[in-house]
Design a protein around this motif. Structure first.
Motif, PDB file in Angstrom:
ATOM      1  N   ILE A  38      21.651  26.401 -17.204  1.00 10.37           N
ATOM      2  CA  ILE A  38      21.584  25.324 -16.211  1.00 10.37           C
ATOM      3  C   ILE A  38      22.546  25.556 -15.040  1.00 10.37           C
ATOM      4  CG2 ILE A  38      23.236  23.836 -17.442  1.00 10.37           C
ATOM      5  CD1 ILE A  38      21.395  21.484 -16.687  1.00 10.37           C
ATOM      6  N   LYS A  39      23.668  26.239 -15.313  1.00  8.51           N
ATOM      7  CA  LYS A  39      24.673  26.443 -14.254  1.00  8.51           C
ATOM      8  C   LYS A  39      24.157  27.380 -13.158  1.00  8.51           C
ATOM      9  CE  LYS A  39      28.616  25.729 -17.264  1.00  8.51           C
ATOM     10  NZ  LYS A  39      28.906  26.457 -18.494  1.00  8.51           N
ATOM     11  N   LYS A  40      23.203  28.228 -13.523  1.00  9.06           N
ATOM     12  CA  LYS A  40      22.660  29.177 -12.530  1.00  9.06           C
ATOM     13  C   LYS A  40      21.451  28.617 -11.796  1.00  9.06           C
ATOM     14  CE  LYS A  40      24.114  33.496 -14.607  1.00  9.06           C
ATOM     15  NZ  LYS A  40      23.770  34.173 -15.843  1.00  9.06           N
ATOM     16  N   ALA A  41      20.921  27.489 -12.272  1.00 14.07           N
ATOM     17  CA  ALA A  41      19.634  27.002 -11.751  1.00 14.07           C
ATOM     18  C   ALA A  41      19.735  26.481 -10.315  1.00 14.07           C
ATOM     19  CB  ALA A  41      19.104  25.899 -12.661  1.00 14.07           C
ATOM     20  N   ASP A  42      18.679  26.760  -9.514  1.00  9.32           N
ATOM     21  CA  ASP A  42      18.567  26.174  -8.166  1.00  9.32           C
ATOM     22  C   ASP A  42      17.831  24.848  -8.243  1.00  9.32           C
ATOM     23  OD1 ASP A  42      19.452  28.548  -6.440  1.00  9.32           O
ATOM     24  OD2 ASP A  42      18.003  29.414  -7.844  1.00  9.32           O
ATOM     25  N   LEU A  43      17.052  24.687  -9.309  1.00  4.12           N
ATOM     26  CA  LEU A  43      16.280  23.450  -9.489  1.00  4.12           C
ATOM     27  C   LEU A  43      16.366  23.058 -10.961  1.00  4.12           C
ATOM     28  CD1 LEU A  43      14.219  21.333  -8.508  1.00  4.12           C
ATOM     29  CD2 LEU A  43      12.412  23.012  -8.914  1.00  4.12           C
ATOM     30  N   ILE A  44      16.782  21.791 -11.198  1.00  3.89           N
ATOM     31  CA  ILE A  44      16.911  21.299 -12.577  1.00  3.89           C
ATOM     32  C   ILE A  44      15.919  20.149 -12.745  1.00  3.89           C
ATOM     33  CG2 ILE A  44      18.474  20.217 -14.250  1.00  3.89           C
ATOM     34  CD1 ILE A  44      20.799  21.489 -12.649  1.00  3.89           C
ATOM     35  N   LEU A  45      15.018  20.293 -13.720  1.00  3.93           N
ATOM     36  CA  LEU A  45      13.997  19.259 -13.923  1.00  3.93           C
ATOM     37  C   LEU A  45      14.112  18.674 -15.319  1.00  3.93           C
ATOM     38  CD1 LEU A  45      10.834  21.027 -12.422  1.00  3.93           C
ATOM     39  CD2 LEU A  45      12.386  19.397 -11.318  1.00  3.93           C
ATOM     40  N   ILE A  46      13.870  17.363 -15.416  1.00  2.00           N
ATOM     41  CA  ILE A  46      13.772  16.739 -16.729  1.00  2.00           C
ATOM     42  C   ILE A  46      12.450  15.978 -16.785  1.00  2.00           C
ATOM     43  CG2 ILE A  46      15.234  14.767 -16.002  1.00  2.00           C
ATOM     44  CD1 ILE A  46      16.205  14.768 -19.031  1.00  2.00           C
ATOM     45  N   ASN A  47      11.646  16.300 -17.806  1.00  2.00           N
ATOM     46  CA  ASN A  47      10.341  15.665 -17.979  1.00  2.00           C
ATOM     47  C   ASN A  47      10.503  14.611 -19.082  1.00  2.00           C
ATOM     48  OD1 ASN A  47       7.678  15.075 -17.810  1.00  2.00           O
ATOM     49  ND2 ASN A  47       6.917  17.084 -18.432  1.00  2.00           N
ATOM     50  N   THR A  48      10.355  13.347 -18.697  1.00  3.01           N
ATOM     51  CA  THR A  48      10.871  12.253 -19.520  1.00  3.01           C
ATOM     52  C   THR A  48       9.804  11.512 -20.326  1.00  3.01           C
ATOM     53  OG1 THR A  48      10.504  10.792 -17.665  1.00  3.01           O
ATOM     54  CG2 THR A  48      12.695  11.777 -17.856  1.00  3.01           C
ATOM     55  N   CYS A  49      10.277  10.787 -21.344  1.00  2.00           N
ATOM     56  CA  CYS A  49       9.423   9.964 -22.207  1.00  2.00           C
ATOM     57  C   CYS A  49       9.920   8.523 -22.161  1.00  2.00           C
ATOM     58  CB  CYS A  49       9.513  10.502 -23.628  1.00  2.00           C
ATOM     59  SG  CYS A  49       8.658   9.486 -24.843  1.00  2.00           S
ATOM     60  N   SER A  50       8.978   7.578 -22.245  1.00  2.00           N
ATOM     61  CA  SER A  50       9.314   6.156 -22.123  1.00  2.00           C
ATOM     62  C   SER A  50       8.925   5.357 -23.347  1.00  2.00           C
ATOM     63  CB  SER A  50       8.474   5.574 -20.980  1.00  2.00           C
ATOM     64  OG  SER A  50       9.264   5.352 -19.880  1.00  2.00           O
ATOM     65  N   VAL A  51       8.409   6.028 -24.359  1.00  2.00           N
ATOM     66  CA  VAL A  51       7.695   5.307 -25.400  1.00  2.00           C
ATOM     67  C   VAL A  51       8.595   4.356 -26.190  1.00  2.00           C
ATOM     68  CG1 VAL A  51       7.760   6.921 -27.356  1.00  2.00           C
ATOM     69  CG2 VAL A  51       5.670   5.661 -26.862  1.00  2.00           C
ATOM     70  N   ARG A  52       9.862   4.742 -26.321  1.00  2.00           N
ATOM     71  CA  ARG A  52      10.853   3.835 -26.910  1.00  2.00           C
ATOM     72  C   ARG A  52      12.076   3.810 -26.005  1.00  2.00           C
ATOM     73  NH1 ARG A  52       7.932   5.972 -30.928  1.00  2.00           N
ATOM     74  NH2 ARG A  52       8.894   7.982 -30.555  1.00  2.00           N
ATOM     75  N   GLU A  53      12.974   2.838 -26.272  1.00  2.00           N
ATOM     76  CA  GLU A  53      14.114   2.664 -25.379  1.00  2.00           C
ATOM     77  C   GLU A  53      15.072   3.863 -25.423  1.00  2.00           C
ATOM     78  OE1 GLU A  53      15.795  -1.099 -26.226  1.00  2.00           O
ATOM     79  OE2 GLU A  53      17.043  -1.104 -24.430  1.00  2.00           O
ATOM     80  N   LYS A  71      25.183  23.982  -9.942  1.00  2.00           N
ATOM     81  CA  LYS A  71      25.863  24.703  -8.861  1.00  2.00           C
ATOM     82  C   LYS A  71      25.629  23.978  -7.529  1.00  2.00           C
ATOM     83  CE  LYS A  71      22.368  28.122  -7.615  1.00  2.00           C
ATOM     84  NZ  LYS A  71      21.934  29.507  -7.695  1.00  2.00           N
ATOM     85  N   ASP A  72      26.460  24.276  -6.534  1.00  2.00           N
ATOM     86  CA  ASP A  72      26.340  23.621  -5.224  1.00  2.00           C
ATOM     87  C   ASP A  72      24.941  23.812  -4.658  1.00  2.00           C
ATOM     88  OD1 ASP A  72      28.725  22.519  -5.041  1.00  2.00           O
ATOM     89  OD2 ASP A  72      29.603  23.965  -3.606  1.00  2.00           O
ATOM     90  N   GLY A  73      24.340  22.747  -4.187  1.00  2.00           N
ATOM     91  CA  GLY A  73      23.035  22.864  -3.528  1.00  2.00           C
ATOM     92  C   GLY A  73      21.855  22.790  -4.472  1.00  2.00           C
ATOM     93  N   ALA A  74      22.115  22.840  -5.788  1.00  2.00           N
ATOM     94  CA  ALA A  74      20.984  22.782  -6.721  1.00  2.00           C
ATOM     95  C   ALA A  74      20.360  21.387  -6.681  1.00  2.00           C
ATOM     96  CB  ALA A  74      21.443  23.107  -8.134  1.00  2.00           C
ATOM     97  N   LYS A  75      19.006  21.349  -6.827  1.00  2.00           N
ATOM     98  CA  LYS A  75      18.315  20.049  -6.786  1.00  2.00           C
ATOM     99  C   LYS A  75      18.033  19.556  -8.208  1.00  2.00           C
ATOM    100  CE  LYS A  75      15.794  20.815  -2.522  1.00  2.00           C
ATOM    101  NZ  LYS A  75      14.532  21.302  -2.009  1.00  2.00           N
ATOM    102  N   ILE A  76      17.960  18.222  -8.335  1.00  2.00           N
ATOM    103  CA  ILE A  76      17.585  17.620  -9.625  1.00  2.00           C
ATOM    104  C   ILE A  76      16.319  16.773  -9.421  1.00  2.00           C
ATOM    105  CG2 ILE A  76      18.262  15.989 -11.453  1.00  2.00           C
ATOM    106  CD1 ILE A  76      21.154  16.730 -10.979  1.00  2.00           C
ATOM    107  N   GLY A  77      15.305  17.001 -10.265  1.00  2.00           N
ATOM    108  CA  GLY A  77      14.069  16.213 -10.189  1.00  2.00           C
ATOM    109  C   GLY A  77      13.790  15.526 -11.518  1.00  2.00           C
ATOM    110  N   VAL A  78      13.338  14.268 -11.449  1.00  2.00           N
ATOM    111  CA  VAL A  78      12.973  13.527 -12.663  1.00  2.00           C
ATOM    112  C   VAL A  78      11.452  13.364 -12.692  1.00  2.00           C
ATOM    113  CG1 VAL A  78      13.214  11.359 -13.930  1.00  2.00           C
ATOM    114  CG2 VAL A  78      15.186  12.312 -12.720  1.00  2.00           C
TER     115      VAL A  78
END
Ligand code: SAH
Ligand code: SF4
Ligand code: F3S
Length: 432
Positions: A38-53, A71-78
């Motif tokens: 994750i420290k080397k990533a330019d883009l970090i994505l998390i694919n999420t679940c809502s089925v329970r709290e 790292k600096d400049g890396a993007k995070i997407g949900v």
């Protein structure tokens, strides 16, 4: 040099397939390559679940930790189901998030990574005929979507609010996907949808109308397909035609997921499941009779609002009668946007007690089932290396089977005699 993508996937097999689609798009259109670091990533994505709290809370703790190590400049997407239902609340609670893309909007990933603060969570958006690129996590089995969304309105469930209405993917596109998968080496096809045996009710354009049973037959005719699995079928739509194709088509693996939810007809009615305890038992016992080797798995919710001790005993009764090979069981978790969201909850101590009563009894049943496997021979498709020089795969009826061996077994289908059956894994020796 390619940019690097780190992606974490929570939730069900549909999310796993959506993540594969996203990786494929980002590789081919945006020149990303995958990284586990994750420290080397330019883009970090998390694919999420809502089925329970619980998984929703996990989202915010996870992205908080991404923000600290990125790292600096890396993007995070949900992405995914929580993105669909929380929408821009995610930006409010976590302002460092760069974009939010709902479960029904996967095809917009390129736009999302290139547009500041992009958000798209429309649950009516139609991805059902979009031609995604190719990326598969496993060389041996291929997930293939056959529908998107869900038309049921189960009172406890948020999925229709995160994935929208049910639309079937045209059969010709599914068959093309199956052919492509087999040509790239997968012998097992795993069909995905929220109610697979309701397939074919609605397409986004005019297409050949076929039902799930006929689709199964067409897929089994594709050259190179050796095994077909699917999830989830709905107990309400398990008609005789479906059971007949399931039992008699020799490419269809003999494991059926039958999500019970509750054994009480009264609770099933409150849950709006559309079937009774008697219908469920009739289907499950008929299946056992038609196909003695079948394994049956299920999902059960305990302590749905208003569930009495007597209702719970009905669930235990179904467990005794069907003797499921596998159960996934949960305490009821109130979800926003659902009819059951604000109903008075059952005391947590009672809920926990019911859950452990159910799980403990199932463990005893499973131990009895497992012991009967000693000495049996299963045909196993090997697909996974395990610790201690072991290679594992699934029997035709979905038991995990493991033998001593190495890479050369991967992708092969061989007979294994069970010598040491354990609760989660049957250990054995190859006999041919
Ligand atoms: N379409 C599938 C279910 C997908 S959700 C089906 O109808 O079986 C997976 C499982 O999560 C459900 O089967 C149910 O057992 C569980 N689940 C869904 N909503 C829940 C809630 N609010 N609380 C607890 N468990 C829930
Ligand atoms: Fe949820 Fe019911 Fe649809 Fe399954 S069938 S996804 S439990 S609403
Ligand atoms: Fe699957 Fe969770 Fe969405 S179970 S459909 S990822 S809410």
């Amino acid at each position: 040099m390619s940019k690097l993508l780190f992606i974490q996937t929570l939730g069900c097999a549909m999310n796993v397939r959506d993540s594969e689609h996203i990786i494929a798009e980002l590789k081919s259109k945006e020149d990303y390559a995958l990284t586990d670091d994750i420290k080397k990533a330019d883009l970090i994505l998390i694919n999420t679940c809502s089925v329970r709290e619980k998984p929703v809370n996990k989202l915010f703790s996870e992205i908080g930790s991404f923000e600290k190590v990125k790292k600096d400049g890396a993007k995070i997407g949900v992405l995914g189901c929580t993105a669909s239902h929380l929408g821009d609340e995610i930006f409010k609670r976590a302002p460092y998030v760069d974009f939010v893309l709902g479960a029904r909007n996967t095809s917009k990933i390129s736009k999302a990574v290139n547009t500041p603060k992009f958000i798209s969570t429309d649950i009516n958006y139609d991805d059902s005929e979009y031609a995604f690129g190719d990326f598969r996590t496993s060389k041996y089995k291929a997930f293939v979507n056959i529908m998107i969304g869900c038309d049921k309105k189960c009172s406890y469930c948020i999925v229709p609010q995160t994935r929208g209405d049910e639309i079937s993917i045209p059969a010709n596109l599914i068959l093309k996907e199956v052919e492509k998968s087999v040509n790239s080496g997968a012998k097992e096809i795993f069909l995905l949808g929220q109610n697979v045996n309701n397939y074919g009710r609605r397409f986004s354009n005019s297409h050949e109308k076929i039902d799930f049973s006929d689709l199964l037959v067409k897929i089994s005719d594709v050259k190179g397909v050796e095994r077909i699995r699917f999830t989830s079928p709905h107990p309400l739509h398990m008609d005789d035609k479906f059971l007949d194709v399931f039992v008699n088509n020799d490419k269809i693996c003999k494991s059926m997921h039958m999500p019970l939810q509750s054994g009480s007809t009264r609770v099933l009615k409150a849950m709006r499941r559309g079937y009774t305890k008697e219908w469920f038992l009739d289907r499950a016992l008929k299946l056992r009779e038609m196909c003695p080797d079948v394994s049956i798995s299920t999902d059960i919710i305990v302590a749905y609002p208003g569930e009495s001790d007597e209702d719970f005993l009905d669930t235990m009764d179904v467990l005794e009668k069907v003797r499921f090979e596998q159960i996934f069981s949960f305490k009821f978790s109130p979800r926003p946007l659902t009819p059951a969201a604000n109903l008075p909850m059952i005391d947590d101590e009672i809920a926990s007690r019911r859950l452990s009563t159910l799980q403990n009894r199932h463990t005893q049943i499973l131990d009895e089932i497992t012991q009967k496997e000693l000495g049996k021979v299963h045909r196993v498709y090997f697909e996974e290396l395990r610790d201690g020089f072991q290679v594992a795969g699934r029997s035709f009826n979905n038991f995990m089977v493991s033998v001593k061996g190495s890479e050369e077994l991967l992708g092969k289908t061989l007979d294994v005699k069970i010598t040491n059956p354990k609760r989660m894994v049957l250990y054995g020796e190859i006999v041919s």
